[in-house]
Design a protein around this motif. Structure first.
Motif: not given
Length: 174
Positions: A82-88, A121-130, A149-157
């Motif tokens: 996902l590009s930055l535009q697609r994440i938005e 009954g969804t509790k959490r959805v995590v999207v990991r992407t290049r 839902p509350k949305i958070s984002v972080r960079m992966l190492e």
């Protein structure tokens, strides 16, 4: 002067007292889209995995891997991430760049949000992407069924061995 203000619940108040309850709107959209059929959410996630490939890749060569557990499911693709535009766009209800692309299945920017149907009954959805050379993780935490839902984002190492993986955790009661 801004004619729109926020109330204590996160809703909007427009001039002359007209109020918009964002959580109520969210609940109605995720509960009633696709005829209120919560099982449709899984087809939507698979479609997104297939749509994660560049248009140059024939449909029959695209794949989405599905892994399920007692209270979880994950869908992985090896497309382009996902590009930055697609994440938005992903974080914007109704946001899509697929509308005019005949090589894509999705069209309306609503399918991803079907997974938040309160009946699942969804509790959490995590999207990991290049994303443009880096790994990004978006986490959608459901604090109360039927509310945004509350949305958070972080960079992966570490680099990702896939393009995009969506992991959904469910909380079943009784």
């Amino acid at each position: 002067m801004n004619p729109i203000t926020s109330d204590a619940t996160g809703g909007w108040v427009l001039p002359h007292g007209f109020e918009i309850d964002r959580d109520e709107g969210w609940r109605k959209i995720v509960s009633h889209q696709f005829g209120g059929q919560p099982g449709r959410a899984f087809a939507e996630l698979i479609q997104n995995g297939i749509d994660g490939y560049p248009s140059s890749i024939p449909m029959e060569e695209r794949k989405a891997e599905i892994v399920s557990g007692d209270r979880s499911i994950s869908i992985t693709d090896y497309g382009e991430g996902l590009s930055l535009q697609r994440i938005e766009l992903l974080c914007t209800l109704g946001g899509t760049d697929k509308r005019d692309d005949p090589s894509k299945i999705g069209r309306f920017g609503m399918g991803f949000y079907a997974i938040f149907n309160p009946r699942l009954g969804t509790k959490r959805v995590v999207v990991r992407t290049r994303c443009e050379g880096a790994g990004i993780e978006l986490c959608f935490e459901v604090e109360s069924p039927g509310k945004c839902p509350k949305i958070s984002v972080r960079m992966l190492e570490q680099p990702l061995p896939f393009s995009t993986r969506i992991e959904v955790e469910f909380e079943f009661s009784g």
